[in-house]
Scaffold this motif. Structure first.
Motif, short mmCIF file in Angstrom:
data_model
loop_
_atom_site.label_atom_id
_atom_site.label_comp_id
_atom_site.label_asym_id
_atom_site.label_seq_id
_atom_site.Cartn_x
_atom_site.Cartn_y
_atom_site.Cartn_z
N ALA A 66 0.83 -1.20 0.00
CA ALA A 66 0.00 0.00 0.00
C ALA A 66 0.87 1.25 0.00
O ALA A 66 0.52 2.26 -0.64
N TYR A 67 1.99 1.22 0.72
CA TYR A 67 2.88 2.38 0.74
C TYR A 67 3.48 2.63 -0.64
O TYR A 67 3.71 3.77 -1.03
N ALA A 68 3.71 1.55 -1.38
CA ALA A 68 4.27 1.69 -2.73
C ALA A 68 3.32 2.42 -3.66
O ALA A 68 3.74 2.97 -4.69
N ASP A 69 2.03 2.45 -3.32
CA ASP A 69 1.06 3.15 -4.15
C ASP A 69 1.18 4.66 -4.02
O ASP A 69 0.72 5.40 -4.89
N ILE A 70 1.78 5.13 -2.92
CA ILE A 70 1.88 6.57 -2.71
C ILE A 70 3.31 7.08 -2.79
O ILE A 70 3.54 8.29 -2.82
N SER A 71 4.28 6.18 -2.82
CA SER A 71 5.68 6.59 -2.86
C SER A 71 6.50 5.64 -3.72
O SER A 71 6.37 4.42 -3.59
N ASP A 72 7.33 6.22 -4.59
CA ASP A 72 8.22 5.40 -5.41
C ASP A 72 9.45 4.93 -4.63
O ASP A 72 10.19 4.07 -5.08
#
Length: 351
Positions: A66-72
């Motif tokens: 889920a964090y990868a959806d907001i940060s590269d």
């Protein structure tokens, strides 16, 4: 840079979370989602360069996916730095190592402080009975993270239930308080749409919920309704609903006659209902519309989907002012559309 020594709960935008549950009311999709948002907001408010630096400590409330959806940039969990400097280092190198060590220690200590604070906020918002499954027998929640608790709640209580879905769907029809700006109407629509969108198939689920209430309200398939409620939530699809109650209704039609056990059960559940006088040719739902008071002719009666038949000529399905969920305005005594089969009488005034 903010350090653990300077961090305090007042740095959180949400000092206290809204209650997620009570001892009598378990968590729901809506309350868990609100808690998730509040915790994410609090975590993001505490600066952290790790993970790209734009989302603070939000990784404490999100899975890596889920964090990868907001940060590269992946969030790397800080670790406690080693305390011993390299052997044989020069004074200048020792000074630099001490500076780096202190910086890393500050990052790690702040991470731990925020992690503990978020966990405690969540625990304060929910009775322990709903999260005891993730507690350690001796250490309780000391080794449990906020994310661990959230994932447990989502897994066990986070499914959107039909009643929640219907309630949110009906909220779109909340009358407009004209003392408020028109944007208040838009807001209630946006909230409902966002909630319905979270469902895997919101339109079908709303239809299943409405259909179930219509059938349950009729009172003719109580056991089949009970069997339906016992099915796994994933089985509550529109196709399964139609198959389940089609078979139930076929069985009802075969067994529900005036002299059968099926009709006897209906009369037992609704003692105010009496058989239609004379040889009846109507199906069971219409037989059940007979009036117990033989002195009142059927021409003097009106019909309401929610309340059944009554002597109030102004009370019909279309004019009813207290309609039940799923109410059908065009239901009549000869076409009940699955409505009530009761005979309604006005309450007597106190003597």
């Amino acid at each position: 840079m903010l350090t653990s020594a300077h961090f305090k709960l007042s740095d959180f935008p949400h000092k206290v979370l809204d209650p997620i549950a009570t001892t009598t009311v378990p968590p729901t999709y809506a309350t868990i989602k609100l808690a998730q948002r509040q915790l994410m907001t609090n975590a993001a408010a505490i600066p952290m360069l790790n993970g790209g630096g734009a989302h603070g400590h939000m990784a404490l409330t999100l899975t890596p996916c889920a964090y990868a959806d907001i940060s590269d940039v992946p969030f790397v969990i800080p670790v406690a730095p080693p305390a011993n400097p390299p052997i044989g280092a020069t004074p200048a190198k020792i000074t630099e190592n001490n500076r780096i060590h202190q910086r890393n220690a500050n990052i790690f200590n702040l991470y731990v402080a925020v992690k503990n604070a978020l966990r405690q906020q969540l625990l304060d918002a929910i009775p322990r009975i709903y999260v005891r499954a993730v507690a350690h027998p001796f250490f309780e929640f000391s080794n449990v993270s906020c994310l661990d608790l959230l994932q447990h709640l989502w897994t066990k209580y986070g499914t959107i239930k039909p009643a929640e879905l219907q309630k949110k769907f009906q909220s779109m029809y909340t009358p407009w308080n004209t003392t408020e700006p028109i944007e208040s109407v838009f807001l209630q629509l946006d909230k409902a749409i966002a909630f319905l969108t979270d469902s895997l198939d919101p339109i079908s689920e709303a239809a299943v919920c409405a259909g179930y209430k219509v059938i349950a309200h009729s009172g003719f398939l109580p056991q089949d309704c009970k069997d339906w409620r016992k099915l796994p939530r994933t089985s509550h699809t529109l196709a399964n609903f139609q198959t389940h109650f089609t078979l139930a209704d076929e069985d009802r039609r075969l067994t529900a006659t005036t002299g059968s056990l099926g009709y006897a059960k209906v009369l037992a559940a609704n003692p105010s209902l009496a058989p239609m006088p004379g040889p009846g040719t109507l199906s069971l739902p219409f037989l059940a519309l007979s009036v117990s008071n033989s002195s009142v002719s059927s021409a003097d009666m009106t019909y309401c989907w929610t309340h059944g038949t009554s002597k109030n000529r102004r009370h019909t399905s279309a004019t009813c002012k207290t309609k039940a969920p799923g109410h059908c305005d065009n239901a009549t005594a000869t076409n009940t559309l699955g409505g009530s089969t009761k005979v309604w009488t006005a309450p007597k005034p106190p003597e």
